[in-house]
Motif scaffolding. Structure first.
Motif, PDB file in Angstrom:
ATOM      1  N   ALA A  18       3.902  78.459  -2.906  1.00  0.00           N
ATOM      2  CA  ALA A  18       4.386  77.537  -3.934  1.00  0.00           C
ATOM      3  C   ALA A  18       3.471  77.609  -5.139  1.00  0.00           C
ATOM      4  O   ALA A  18       2.279  77.842  -5.015  1.00  0.00           O
ATOM      5  N   GLY A  92       9.527  77.442   2.022  1.00  0.00           N
ATOM      6  CA  GLY A  92      10.327  76.265   2.316  1.00  0.00           C
ATOM      7  C   GLY A  92       9.640  75.437   3.381  1.00  0.00           C
ATOM      8  O   GLY A  92       8.626  75.845   3.948  1.00  0.00           O
ATOM      9  N   THR A  93      10.191  74.267   3.654  1.00  0.00           N
ATOM     10  CA  THR A  93       9.609  73.429   4.703  1.00  0.00           C
ATOM     11  C   THR A  93       9.949  73.953   6.086  1.00  0.00           C
ATOM     12  O   THR A  93       9.361  73.515   7.072  1.00  0.00           O
ATOM     13  N   LEU A 141       9.044  74.499  -7.355  1.00  0.00           N
ATOM     14  CA  LEU A 141       9.925  73.507  -6.756  1.00  0.00           C
ATOM     15  C   LEU A 141       9.656  73.408  -5.257  1.00  0.00           C
ATOM     16  O   LEU A 141       9.286  74.387  -4.608  1.00  0.00           O
ATOM     17  N   SER A 142       9.854  72.235  -4.710  1.00  0.00           N
ATOM     18  CA  SER A 142       9.760  72.054  -3.261  1.00  0.00           C
ATOM     19  C   SER A 142      11.094  72.451  -2.646  1.00  0.00           C
ATOM     20  O   SER A 142      12.149  71.964  -3.067  1.00  0.00           O
ATOM     21  N   GLU A 144      13.480  73.339   0.985  1.00  0.00           N
ATOM     22  CA  GLU A 144      13.626  73.241   2.437  1.00  0.00           C
ATOM     23  C   GLU A 144      13.865  74.622   3.030  1.00  0.00           C
ATOM     24  O   GLU A 144      13.254  74.989   4.032  1.00  0.00           O
ATOM     25  N   THR A 323      18.817  75.864  -1.300  1.00  0.00           N
ATOM     26  CA  THR A 323      17.489  75.644  -0.728  1.00  0.00           C
ATOM     27  C   THR A 323      17.201  74.176  -0.450  1.00  0.00           C
ATOM     28  O   THR A 323      16.166  73.853   0.133  1.00  0.00           O
ATOM     29  N   ALA A 325      16.502  72.107  -2.735  1.00  0.00           N
ATOM     30  CA  ALA A 325      15.486  71.651  -3.689  1.00  0.00           C
ATOM     31  C   ALA A 325      15.929  70.387  -4.404  1.00  0.00           C
ATOM     32  O   ALA A 325      15.117  69.490  -4.666  1.00  0.00           O
ATOM     33  N   LEU A 328      15.613  67.426  -1.932  1.00  0.00           N
ATOM     34  CA  LEU A 328      14.211  67.033  -1.756  1.00  0.00           C
ATOM     35  C   LEU A 328      13.692  66.291  -2.975  1.00  0.00           C
ATOM     36  O   LEU A 328      13.010  65.264  -2.856  1.00  0.00           O
ATOM     37  N   ALA A 329      14.015  66.818  -4.165  1.00  0.00           N
ATOM     38  CA  ALA A 329      13.540  66.169  -5.386  1.00  0.00           C
ATOM     39  C   ALA A 329      14.176  64.792  -5.553  1.00  0.00           C
ATOM     40  O   ALA A 329      13.519  63.841  -5.975  1.00  0.00           O
ATOM     41  N   ALA A 332      12.486  62.411  -3.221  1.00  0.00           N
ATOM     42  CA  ALA A 332      11.191  61.994  -3.762  1.00  0.00           C
ATOM     43  C   ALA A 332      11.366  60.965  -4.864  1.00  0.00           C
ATOM     44  O   ALA A 332      10.629  59.978  -4.944  1.00  0.00           O
TER      45      ALA A 332
END
Length: 655
Positions: A18, A92-93, A141-142, A144, A323, A325, A328-329, A332
C-alpha cells in the motif's frame, strides 16, 4: 494486438504494497504522459531490442511515480529472446486478487520495411498507458480484494509474457485469482468495447465484470459496446485474441477492453474503423499508420486523450467497486459519523451538567431561606468554533440553543433539593459538508449540601432523550487526487442517556473569594439507536445501535467570588481539574452494513484518552430584580481528540 492464438500465463505473484497518494491529476493525464514517451522515445519496442529494454524501465518508472514498488519477471521466449513482465501490486485485506494486464511490446519489424519504427500508439501503447494510470489511481486506497497490475512483455510473439506469469503462480495463488481484465488497442476503433470471456457461456455468473462495467458506462453516459455476435465464430458479448485468453479456462470473470468495430468487414472486430484516412480500416502492426501523426490527423486532436480519459474513468470506477475500496472507505466514513454522533450526545449531556453546576454555585453564593422555593427560567446559547479533532474527525463547528427551567427548595440551613429541565436544539457542522442536528430533552434532580464558604457536596441524577438527524458527507479521492465519489447520505436516529454524579470539596475564605479543592466521580450511560441511511447507493450504510458508558474521576481546584459594581453584582468563577477516565466515554467500535454487498464491517476507534485536564472560566452578572446573565469558557487540556473549546452565554430570570 488481436490474434487467434491462445496460450497460457506465468510470473511470480509479488508482495502487495500500500502506498501514499501523489499529486492530483485529471483522468487521462497520467496515461497520456505514459503514452507519449512509451511510443515516441521507445518506438520499435519489440522483445529483444534496446527499445524494449528502455520501455521496460519507463513502465517501471511510471508505476514508481505513483509510489508503487515494482518487480520484474524475466523469461526467455520460444525464440530464445530475453523478455520481461513489469509488475506492481496493491494489497487487499484478503489474499484474493484481481489481475489487470496490458502488453507494452510492439510487433516486430516487417521484412523489407525501411520506414520509421512502429510507435504502436494503438497497439498497445494505449492499453499499457491506461494500465499505469489505473495503478496510480488505486495506489493508497484500502482494498479488500488486492490488485496485480502486469505490463506484459512478448505478447506479440504469442502471448508469452502472460503465459510466463500464469506458469509461475502456485496452486494457492491461482485459487486466489478472482478475475482478469485485459486492455489492448483502445484508440483506432470506431467504438469502445468491453467483452466477457467465453467461459461465461457455461457459467453466466462469470459475466459479472461485463455486467458491472456496462452499468457504469450507462450511468456515466459513455457509449460502451459489446460484440454483437454477428459472426458465429465469436459468440455474443465475448472477446478474444490477446493476453486475457491465457486465463479463459479458469473459473473467473474475464473482461476484454478494446476499440474496434464489430459491425464491418468479416464481423470479427479485425477491421477497426470506417474512417477513409485509415487504408484497409486497421492500424495494427503498421508503422505507417499506428503513430501519433496519422491517428491525430485521422481522428482529431482529442481522440487519443479522450479515449484515455474514458477508459481510465470507467476502469478506475470498476476497480474501486470490484476491490471493495468504496465500501471500505464508506465504512470508515460511517465510523467517523458514528463517533461524532456519540460525541454529540455526550456533549449535550455535559451541557446539562454544566448548567446544574452553575446553579449550585449560585445557591452557595446566595443562600436560600429555609423553606423557600425558588423558580428560575433561562435561555442560553453555546458555540464551539473549532472541534479540535484530528484530520479523521474534523468537526468544523458546533452550536446549540437551550431553554432551562430550574426549581429548588431549601430544606434546611445546609440542604437544598433541586430539579432541572433543559430543552436544547443542537447542531454540528462536519468537514466536507456533513452535519448533525438534534432536539434533546434532559431532566434531573440534585441535592446540594453546603452554604456560603464551607464544605459542600453535590449529588445529581439525570436522564435525557434526543431526536437526531444528519447528513454524512462521503468524499473519496484516488491515488492521483482525483475525486472518485462525492456523495451525501441523510439519516435519522435517537439517543437515550442517564447518569449520576457525586462532587464535593471545601471552600476557604480568601476575603470575598472562595478557593478550595474539588473532587468527584461521574457515571453516564449512553445508547444511540441503530439506523439506516435513506439512499439506495451501494455505499449507503446501516448502523447497529451503540451503547457505551462513561465513568470518570476528577480532582482539582475551584475558585468563586462576588464583586460589587454599584447596583450590579459580578460573580466570577473558575475551575481546573484533572480527569481520569474509568470507562471510555465513547464506543470502542461500530458495526456498519454496506448496501453494496450487505456485509457487516466493524470500524474500530482509537483508544480513548484516559487522562487529561478540564478548565472552566466564567462570570455571572446580577442585573437586579431577579435578572442575571452569564458567560462561560470551557476547554480540555492535553486531550487526544482536541481541546473542544466552547463559549456559553445565557440570560435567566428568578422568581
Amino acid at each position: 494486438m488481436r490474434k487467434s492464438l491462445k496460450l497460457g500465463l506465468a510470473a511470480a505473484l509479488l508482495p502487495f504494497i500500500a502506498v501514499p497518494a501523489v499529486q492530483a491529476e485529471e483522468f487521462g493525464d497520467f496515461s497520456l504522459t505514459t503514452l507519449r514517451t512509451l511510443t515516441t522515445t521507445y518506438a520499435g519496442r519489440h522483445t529483444g531490442t534496446a527499445a524494449f529494454e528502455g520501455a521496460s524501465d519507463w513502465m517501471a518508472g511510471r508505476f514508481e511515480a505513483a509510489g508503487l514498488s515494482v518487480s520484474r519477471q524475466l523469461f526467455t521466449t520460444r525464440r530464445g529472446l530475453t523478455s520481461q513482465n513489469v509488475i506492481t501490486s496493491i494489497a487487499g485485506t484478503s489474499s484474493d486478487f484481481i489481475l489487470v494486464g496490458a502488453h507494452f511490446d510492439s510487433a516486430p519489424q516487417r521484412a523489407g520495411y525501411t520506414g520509421p519504427a512502429l510507435q504502436g500508439v494503438d497497439d498497445n501503447g494505449s492499453g499499457a498507458s491506461v494500465l499505469t494510470e489505473l495503478a496510480a489511481h488505486m495506489s493508497g486506497l484500502s482494498l479488500e480484494t488486492g490488485l496485480v497490475f502486469n505490463a506484459f512483455g512478448a505478447e506479440e510473439t504469442g502471448l508469452e509474457g502472460s503465459q510466463a506469469y500464469r506458469d509461475s503462480l502456485t496452486p494457492e495463488q491461482l485459487a486466489s485469482l478472482k478475475g482478469m481484465i485485459n486492455l489492448d488497442s483502445l484508440i483506432t476503433g470506431d467504438f469502445m468495447y468491453a467483452h466477457a470471456g467465453t467461459n461465461y457461456l457455461a457459467d453466466p455468473a462469470l459475466k459479472s465484470y461485463w455486467t458491472r462495467i456496462h452499468a457504469i458506462a450507462d450511468e456515466m453516459g459513455i457509449d460502451l459496446r459489446s460484440n454483437p455476435g454477428l459472426n458465429p465464430d465469436y459468440p455474443i458479448d465475448t472477446g478474444c485474441c490477446s493476453d486475457a485468453g491465457v486465463f479463459e479456462d479458469l473459473d473467473i470473470p474475464i473482461l476484454w477492453l478494446e476499440a474496434t468495430n464489430w459491425d464491418i468487414g468479416d464481423l470479427d472486430g479485425y477491421e477497426q474503423t470506417t474512417n477513409p484516412a485509415i487504408p484497409g480500416g486497421a492500424t495494427w502492426h503498421n508503422p505507417a499508420l499506428d503513430n501519433w501523426e496519422v491517428l491525430t490527423a485521422a481522428f482529431g486532436e482529442d481522440r487519443i486523450p479522450d479515449r484515455l480519459e474514458a477508459y481510465s474513468l470507467l476502469l478506475t470506477r470498476l476497480l474501486v467497486e470490484l476491490t471493495g475500496a468504496d465500501l471500505l472507505a464508506s465504512a470508515a466514513s460511517g465510523g467517523t459519523t458514528a463517533y461524532l454522533t456519540a460525541d454529540h450526545v455526550v456533549r449535550y449531556g455535559d451541557a446539562f451538567d454544566a448548567s446544574v453546576d452553575r446553579l449550585s454555585l449560585s445557591i452557595l453564593d446566595h443562600p436560600r431561606d429555609v423553606g423557600a422555593f425558588t423558580l428560575s427560567v433561562g435561555v442560553e446559547g453555546a458555540i464551539m468554533p473549532s472541534g479540535g479533532f484530528d484530520d479523521s474527525l474534523d468537526l468544523d463547528k458546533a452550536n446549540s440553543g437551550r431553554a432551562l427551567v430550574h426549581g429548588d427548595y431549601q430544606v434546611g440551613p445546609l440542604f437544598n433539593l433541586a430539579a432541572d429541565l433543559q430543552v436544547a436544539r443542537n447542531r454540528d457542522d462536519v468537514a466536507a459538508g456533513g452535519s448533525l442536528s438534534s432536539t434533546s430533552v434532559t431532566g434531573g434532580v440534585s441535592a446540594l449540601y453546603g452554604s456560603g464558604v464551607s464544605p459542600w457536596v453535590l449529588a445529581a441524577l439525570s436522564a435525557g432523550y434526543g431526536d437526531l438527524s444528519g447528513t454524512r458527507a462521503f468524499h473519496m479521492t484516488s491515488g492521483l487526487g482525483v475525486t472518485l465519489l462525492d456523495q451525501r447520505f441523510t439519516y435519522d436516529t435517537d439517543a437515550v442517556t442517564y447518569g449520576a454524579r457525586l462532587q464535593g470539596g471545601h471552600d476557604f475564605d480568601l476575603g470575598g473569594f472562595a478557593l478550595g479543592p474539588v473532587a468527584g466521580i461521574d457515571y453516564a450511560h449512553y445508547r444511540v439507536g441503530g439506523y439506516s441511511e435513506d439512499q439506495s447507493l451501494r455505499t449507503a450504510l446501516g448502523f447497529e445501535a451503540q451503547s457505551f458508558d462513561s465513568a470518570e474521576a476528577t480532582a482539582g481546584v475551584r475558585l468563586r467570588g462576588t464583586i460589587a459594581l454599584g447596583d450590579l453584582a459580578l460573580s466570577p468563577y473558575g475551575s481546573l481539574v484533572y480527569v481520569q477516565e474509568l470507562a471510555d466515554g465513547r464506543p470502542g467500535d461500530v458495526v456498519v452494513h454496506t448496501a453494496g454487498d450487505g456485509a457487516a464491517r466493524v470500524v474500530k476507534f482509537a483508544e480513548a484518552d484516559e487522562s487529561y485536564g478540564r478548565a472552566r472560566l466564567g462570570a455571572s452578572l446580577g442585573l437586579g430584580e431577579g435578572v442575571g446573565t452569564y458567560v462561560e469558557l470551557g476547554t480540555r487540556i492535553g486531550h487526544d481528540d482536541g481541546a473542544q473549546t466552547g463559549i456559553t452565554a445565557g440570560l435567566g430570570l428568578t422568581f
